[in-house]
Scaffold this active site. Structure first.
Site, PDB file in Angstrom:
ATOM      1  N   MET A  30       0.784  -1.430  -0.011  1.00 52.03           N
ATOM      2  CA  MET A  30       0.010  -0.017   0.010  1.00 52.03           C
ATOM      3  C   MET A  30       0.848   1.201  -0.068  1.00 52.03           C
ATOM      4  SD  MET A  30      -3.619  -0.747   2.122  1.00 52.03           S
ATOM      5  CE  MET A  30      -2.804  -0.580   3.584  1.00 52.03           C
ATOM      6  N   GLY A  36      11.348  -3.306   5.243  1.00 46.74           N
ATOM      7  CA  GLY A  36      10.632  -4.690   4.964  1.00 46.74           C
ATOM      8  C   GLY A  36      10.241  -4.790   3.619  1.00 46.74           C
ATOM      9  N   HIS A  37       9.631  -3.636   2.907  1.00 48.12           N
ATOM     10  CA  HIS A  37       9.340  -3.868   1.616  1.00 48.12           C
ATOM     11  C   HIS A  37      10.432  -4.134   0.843  1.00 48.12           C
ATOM     12  CE1 HIS A  37       5.870  -1.103   3.022  1.00 48.12           C
ATOM     13  NE2 HIS A  37       5.037  -2.280   2.529  1.00 48.12           N
ATOM     14  N   GLY A 147       5.302 -10.012   3.410  1.00 44.58           N
ATOM     15  CA  GLY A 147       5.945  -9.792   4.760  1.00 44.58           C
ATOM     16  C   GLY A 147       5.194 -10.411   5.932  1.00 44.58           C
ATOM     17  N   LYS A 149       4.868  -9.635   9.158  1.00 47.78           N
ATOM     18  CA  LYS A 149       4.685  -8.726  10.284  1.00 47.78           C
ATOM     19  C   LYS A 149       2.863  -9.062  10.517  1.00 47.78           C
ATOM     20  CE  LYS A 149       3.160  -4.468  10.042  1.00 47.78           C
ATOM     21  NZ  LYS A 149       3.088  -3.003   9.917  1.00 47.78           N
ATOM     22  N   GLN A 153      -3.020 -11.958   8.347  1.00 49.75           N
ATOM     23  CA  GLN A 153      -3.131 -11.618   7.217  1.00 49.75           C
ATOM     24  C   GLN A 153      -2.366 -12.709   6.020  1.00 49.75           C
ATOM     25  OE1 GLN A 153      -3.058  -7.670   5.178  1.00 49.75           O
ATOM     26  NE2 GLN A 153      -1.381  -8.351   4.211  1.00 49.75           N
ATOM     27  N   LYS A 169     -15.089 -24.998  -9.344  1.00 49.34           N
ATOM     28  CA  LYS A 169     -15.323 -26.163  -8.585  1.00 49.34           C
ATOM     29  C   LYS A 169     -16.313 -27.262  -9.560  1.00 49.34           C
ATOM     30  CE  LYS A 169     -12.988 -25.298  -5.176  1.00 49.34           C
ATOM     31  NZ  LYS A 169     -12.204 -24.287  -5.652  1.00 49.34           N
TER      32      LYS A 169
END
Length: 268
Positions: A30, A36-37, A147, A149, A153, A169
């Site tokens: 975002m 981290g990114h 990530g 963190k 999620q 399906k």
């Protein structure tokens, strides 16, 4: 490095890379990129031929009293970081590009979203799963890099990917070999392409049919039985789409006949 803002241009770039046999990595973000990114982008560049970093503040994962309007946005800063790490494309769509008027298709994950942030932020993970699913269908990455963190999620996305490979399906899915199952994903790709066109305002049925046909015909194992765009009221083929309708396809993958469809009704 390119900055791409539309779904159509991003898909065209992906198609070009796929035609060259290149692997694609995706780092969904975002924006407001940090160390981290950067580590995720560096790993993606090492493991993939081409890397897309999405910079998109996803409105549907924010609650009514959360910080969507104030969320930090600095595309110039983010693009500079991405370029320095070897990223090939920053995908930076506007909300209206990802969620056209009358958009009403969402991905809902149960159980894993009942606790922690899911309990405190109702609807949050519906927004997360929906945008990640859309990004996967637009970019079609061979690998995606997240990530750790946001552990809940990450667990939800892992489960979503494990449960939903995009193949509708059907009891007949058991007939498919591993190679055929992968080839059969051309059905869902073509249906998502039709959905994007229609929700983006396209009303020429021939354009929709052609887009679907081109995706399926690009798969060597696929043989089209039919591609139809019909009126929802009488199920008859149409030249111009109204406020409701159905895109329906039947395709043979090897000897197995599979079907999929997209039903829309903007009057609802």
């Amino acid at each position: 490095m390119k900055i791409i803002t539309t779904v159509a241009e991003m898909k065209a770039q992906v198609a070009e890379w796929k035609a060259e046999g290149l692997t694609i990595g995706l780092t969904p973000t975002m924006g407001a990129l940090h160390e981290g990114h950067m580590s995720l982008m560096e790993r993606a560049v090492k493991e993939c031929d081409r890397v897309v970093t999405s910079v998109f503040v996803n409105p549907i994962q924010f609650g009514p009293n959360e910080d969507y309007d104030n969320y930090p946005r600095d595309l110039e800063h983010d693009a500079a970081i991405a370029e320095s790490k070897g990223v090939n494309v920053v995908f930076h769509p506007e909300p209206e590009e990802m969620y056209p008027k009358n958009y009403n298709t969402y991905v809902v994950m149960e159980t894993l979203t009942d606790t922690l942030c899911g309990a405190k932020r109702p609807g949050h993970f519906r927004g997360v799963c929906t945008v990640v699913n859309k990004l996967f269908n637009i970019v079609q990455p061979d690998k995606a890099f997240f990530g750790q963190k946001d552990a809940q999620q990450l667990a939800i996305i892992k489960r979503m990917v494990a449960e939903e490979d995009g193949l509708a399906k059907s009891s007949r899915n058991s007939y498919l070999s591993a190679e055929e199952r992968k080839a059969a994903l051309c059905l869902s790709r073509s249906i998502f392409a039709a959905q994007d066109l229609i929700e983006g305002g396209e009303r020429n049925a021939d354009i929709v049919r052609t887009a679907v046909r081109e995706i399926i015909e690009a798969e060597p194992l696929a043989q089209i039985d039919y591609i139809e765009v019909v009126d929802l009221g009488n199920m008859q083929p149409v030249d111009s789409l109204g406020e409701s309708g159905l895109v329906a396809i039947a395709v043979y993958i090897g000897k197995t006949r599979l079907i999929d469809n997209y039903l829309f009704d903007f009057d609802e």
